[in-house]
Motif scaffolding. Structure first.
Motif, PDB file in Angstrom:
ATOM      1  N   ARG A   4      -3.609   4.501  -2.025  1.00 53.49           N
ATOM      2  CA  ARG A   4      -4.774   4.912  -1.245  1.00 53.49           C
ATOM      3  C   ARG A   4      -4.759   6.437  -1.083  1.00 53.49           C
ATOM      4  N   ASP A  27      -5.133  -0.823   7.140  1.00 57.97           N
ATOM      5  CA  ASP A  27      -4.566  -1.691   6.101  1.00 57.97           C
ATOM      6  C   ASP A  27      -3.725  -2.815   6.698  1.00 57.97           C
ATOM      7  N   ARG A  64       0.843  -1.188   0.000  1.00 57.77           N
ATOM      8  CA  ARG A  64       0.000   0.000   0.000  1.00 57.77           C
ATOM      9  C   ARG A  64       0.882   1.243   0.000  1.00 57.77           C
ATOM     10  N   PHE A  71      -2.575  -6.002   4.522  1.00 55.19           N
ATOM     11  CA  PHE A  71      -1.747  -5.309   3.541  1.00 55.19           C
ATOM     12  C   PHE A  71      -0.400  -4.938   4.162  1.00 55.19           C
ATOM     13  N   PRO A 131       1.785  -1.716   4.390  1.00 52.91           N
ATOM     14  CA  PRO A 131       2.030  -0.299   4.121  1.00 52.91           C
ATOM     15  C   PRO A 131       3.501  -0.086   3.770  1.00 52.91           C
ATOM     16  N   TYR A 168       0.486   5.611  -0.045  1.00 50.25           N
ATOM     17  CA  TYR A 168      -0.479   6.596   0.443  1.00 50.25           C
ATOM     18  C   TYR A 168      -0.111   7.987  -0.062  1.00 50.25           C
TER      19      TYR A 168
END
Length: 512
Positions: free
Chosen positions: A214, A236, A188, A241, A243, A190
């Motif tokens: 995201r 997450d 992920r 997930f 990060p 961000y």
């Protein structure tokens, strides 16, 4: 071929070099004279103008099979390409955030092309200058001398470089060997809901997919909401997930909003995330004496993307990716086939610069940046950044002083969003302001773009131009009001193309 010639070994061989160097030299002097005139009187020409049909048709001509005199070739370029530019070197080009070039940089591009070096690597002067310009970029942003970097085509590619290193570093496996399908937990990334579209492209190109990025909500100033970011990371992780990276904005493309880079750096450290900064809009504010505080914390990033062809006004194209961990940077891209192995001496004894990016063939982008920095000094470029930001604040004040104009949000740096507001709403308001924007362009007055801020339509002025003056902004305000009243009185046309003004017309752009 003549048999006697062949027997004697006197084969007629061709070259692209001219038969008459003196004639080429004379024409080259004319090109330089025309180029000086092109820039010195640019203020007297329209900011943009539509191409007539005959110019458009010129670009449909078939492949040339036989030669033409160089003077005729240049004449066609002058009549077509040079006469109908995008216009970003014009002092009233504010449509997109591009930078406005400079003459010394153009000379640098010319000399780079004459020398013709491939900057894939090797032991030659251009390679050393490439590294020197990267080092200067590190110094401008406060990066350590031990950091790495590479010159690339622009901001999109610079972001891809940084995000690729982030992916490979945080994946938990050898991505280069096994591929993204072998990553145990989906990664992920961000960024705020204001991130540039190039980050979506990066996610797709990296095999992670758009959903790997995201988008985090922003506050009233359109900066990433730190609390919402922290909650998304926690959510997450709980969902299985991994990060991997947070992308901070050092200036968003819509409004110039700058995320709290210090807070993001702290959060990334605490959460064990890679901290990447998209600084293509505003990273170079770090050299501006009055505004450098706005990007405090950028020096703590793991990677940064920046664009010397914006606020260093280098001719297109040149971007730069900086990576704090030089080993991780090289490990992400280096491949050494036997035909590109280093040697202890000779041409192949220099560093292979292609080991830090995707291109093996690399143009000599550094020279145009190097020459302009040497001529003007970095302090002047910093003052020009401050000047653009002050101009944006001035424009905002002018807009707020006019009852028929409305400001979307107070400018953070050099991007101003506003609209003409005579008391209408919704699609009618959007259509009115779109028509104002088009007529400003088509009448050669100024080039603006439009965007969406807090869900509403606004005109956008991005002032990243060393030629812009405050009287240009006064002209913009006056002409916006004139056109707004004119269009309102006429009634909004159903087809804006039918009412297009012809502008200042077809005077020659280049001196002959």
């Amino acid at each position: 071929m003549d048999i006697a010639q062949e027997a004697l070994g006197t084969v007629a061989e061709e070259t692209l070099d001219p038969a008459d160097w003196a004639a080429v030299q004379a024409l080259s002097h004319q090109v330089i004279d025309d180029a000086v005139g092109y820039l010195s009187d640019i203020r007297d020409r329209p900011a943009w103008r539509e191409m007539p049909a005959d110019v458009r048709e010129a670009f449909s001509a078939p492949l040339p099979r036989s030669p033409a005199p160089l003077a005729a070739v240049y004449g066609e370029v002058s009549r077509t390409v040079m006469s109908y530019p995008m216009g970003n070197v014009h002092p009233r080009f504010w449509a997109w955030y591009m930078g406005s070039s400079n003459f010394t940089g153009a000379l640098g591009d010319f000399l780079a092309a004459i020398q013709g070096s491939n900057l894939g690597g090797g032991n030659h002067a251009a390679g050393l200058m490439d590294g020197q310009v990267v080092n200067w970029c590190k110094q401008m942003l406060g990066f350590p001398a031990s950091a790495s970097g590479t010159l690339v085509s622009g901001g999109s590619m610079a972001n891809i470089i940084g995000l690729t290193v982030a992916r490979n570093t945080k994946a938990g496996i050898d991505v280069r060997e096994h591929g993204v399908a072998a990553i145990e937990k989906p990664l992920r990334f961000y960024g705020s809901d204001q991130v540039h579209s190039c980050h979506r492209k990066a996610m797709e190109a990296l095999g992670l997919g758009n959903r790997a990025l995201r988008r985090i909500p922003t506050d009233a100033g359109l900066r990433i909401d730190i609390s919402a970011l922290r909650a998304a990371i926690s959510e997450d992780r709980a969902a299985g997930f991994r990060p991997a990276c947070v992308i901070g904005n050092a200036g968003t493309v819509n409004t110039g909003a700058i995320d709290d880079l210090r807070a993001l750096a702290k959060l990334a450290h605490e959460e064990d995330l890679w901290f990447h900064v998209d600084g293509c809009i505003g990273a170079l504010i770090a050299i501006a004496p009055d505004n450098a505080h706005r990007v405090a914390g950028i020096e703590w990033a793991d990677s940064v993307a920046l664009d010397p062809h914006k606020w260093l006004h280098a001719p297109f194209e040149v971007g730069c990716a900086l990576v704090r961990d030089a080993i991780a940077h090289r490990r992400t891209f280096a491949v050494t086939p036997e035909y590109l192995e280093s040697m202890p001496r000779g041409l192949a004894s220099g560093e292979w610069l292609h080991d830090y990016g995707l291109q093996t063939s690399r143009g000599f982008r550094a020279l145009k940046v190097w020459m302009a920095l040497k001529e003007h000094g970095v302090d002047k470029f910093g003052r020009l950044i401050d000047q653009n930001i002050a101009q944006a604040l001035y424009l905002a004040e002018r807009i707020e002083a006019e009852p028929l104009l409305e400001l979307a949000i107070q400018p953070t740096i050099n991007i101003v969003c506003f609209r003409y507001q005579p008391g209408v709403k919704g699609e009618a308001l959007k259509a009115l302001n779109t028509e104002i924007m088009l007529r400003l362009q088509e009448q050669g007055i100024a080039t603006l773009s439009d965007t969406t801020v807090h869900g509403e339509h606004w005109l956008r002025v991005a002032i990243a131009n060393h030629r812009t003056r405050r009287d240009d902004l006064d002209l913009l305000v006056g002409e916006t009001l004139r056109l707004g009243r004119e269009i309102t009185a006429q009634g909004l046309p159903g087809n804006s193309r039918k009412t297009r003004a012809t502008g200042t017309g077809g005077h020659a752009i280049l001196r002959r």
